[in-house]
Scaffold this motif. Sequence first.
Motif: not given
Length: 528
Positions: A390-392, A364-369, A408-414, A328-335
């Motif tokens: 590319r992620y945007i 993954l790179v884009a979501r992990l700031g 924001k919920q689905l893509h916290p860094r968007f 799940d992406f929330p696991s990635v975003d929580s990092l």
Amino acid sequence: MAAAGGFRLGQRVHAAGDPRRAGTVRYLGPVDGHAGDWVGVDWDGGAGGRHDGSLAGRRYFAAAGDRSASFARPSALSAGIPLPDALRLRYRVDDFTKEEQDEMYVFSTSQKRVSVELVGTNKVRDKLNNFDELLCASVSFMGVSSAGSPEELQGLVPNLRQLDLTGNLISQWQDIFSLCQALPSLEVLDLTNNTMENDFVESPLLKNIRVLVLNNCGVTWGLIEKLKVPFACLTDLHLIWNKLNIITTPVGKFVQGFDKLRLLNLEDNHIVSWDEMVKLSYLRSLEQLHLNKNKIKHVRYPSNLPSSGPPAFEKLQVLLLGSNEIEDFPSVDSLNLFPSLMDVRISDNPIADPAKGGAPRFVLVARLGNVKILNGSEVSARERREAEIRYIRLVMGKAESNEPELLKQLHPRFAELKAFHGIEDEKPTSRTSGPQKMASGLISITLKCVGPSMGEKQPLTKKLPPATTVGKLKSLCESFFKLKDIKLRLFLEEEQGCPLPQLLEEETASLVELGIGTGATIIVDEES
């Protein structure tokens, strides 16, 4: 007991002449239908025996495996040797065999033996004879069963700093405490593949030991809680292959102590719940947590923690989560919430495997700031910029709703990334319709044909629907470049100077799903 060769129940032994075949004594005494005394051994590894501890309808003991047990005469077993004896066997050079002596001579033309002086031979001999200069020693799989005399050990290797005891017969912690006290310079101790007891009565404070390796030692976390008293100064603790699945805390919700511990290795255990790892939140010096090859499904930064005091995992910089079951992406975003995290491994998880519906590296790179190293590879400034853009594009092309809260919920860094890179939303005019409207949604890409058997072809710029799949684009390239009977491979060319373009492997993935937008260059090559 004496009739059974002096062995005791629970003692670690190995087959006579084979220190690598080790086991634990589980029975001492007679065996029906066979004369004399026997020793029942449960061999390591769950195999290597003939039965499960029962013979001819009678159970003598319960073995770990169906065929891990056997009965042996006392003479067929060895109780091992003390550590000083093993060191002398491994490093002595006093008495050479005839073969070793012969290697020191050559024969002259008159058939006389002439000694050969090898460069450095005397220096090596002197150093090995002078054990007090020995700093690192390995006596792995030599049948070591005890520390021996502390005085003898200290006199033999007084300056020893690293000791590898892998695959021996040591099981009692008193032996470990004894050798650590006898060797005040010892800093690194490897006890891999020694079946250690999970309790001890009393222990000294061992300030010298910095690195302790207990891989495949059958330890529980209950034992680790006790070991933090004698080994209070540990910086590195390795606990691979111990079937650990829970972290027990005798006091409170969090593990306490281990104030100097910087690296904790829990790879290849049976950890399922991230809640167990939350108990490690306040190890004040912890910088690296290795959790590869477990069964973790979700990761969440600890919440509902005391407001006073430091944040959870305050100094954690490296978190290795490879080969788990994260999907799940929330696991990635929580990092992103870990305050010091810079090095992450999530390879071999469903979430990082595009073939299983996971995300490609750029997502993954884009979501992990804050990550500077992902899956063992450095994230350069160029890669981060390209990945985020590319992620945007990917999110803008696939978003089913422009509702800010949902995005924001689905893509916290968007939103943050859009603002940072200055990318605006597309605003189609209300009057555009029909072919003009369709054209406004196309993306312009450049196609470069580079295959050696394709001939020299000029690059083409084409406008394509964002929903064009990789498979469809291959078919179009065959038409554009008039290619026949050639299997194609497509690559996304990165910015100028990047040596490794990205292979577009997924036939069903669309351009928008891959984050490919106007201005991109696709390299058309042939399969090798």
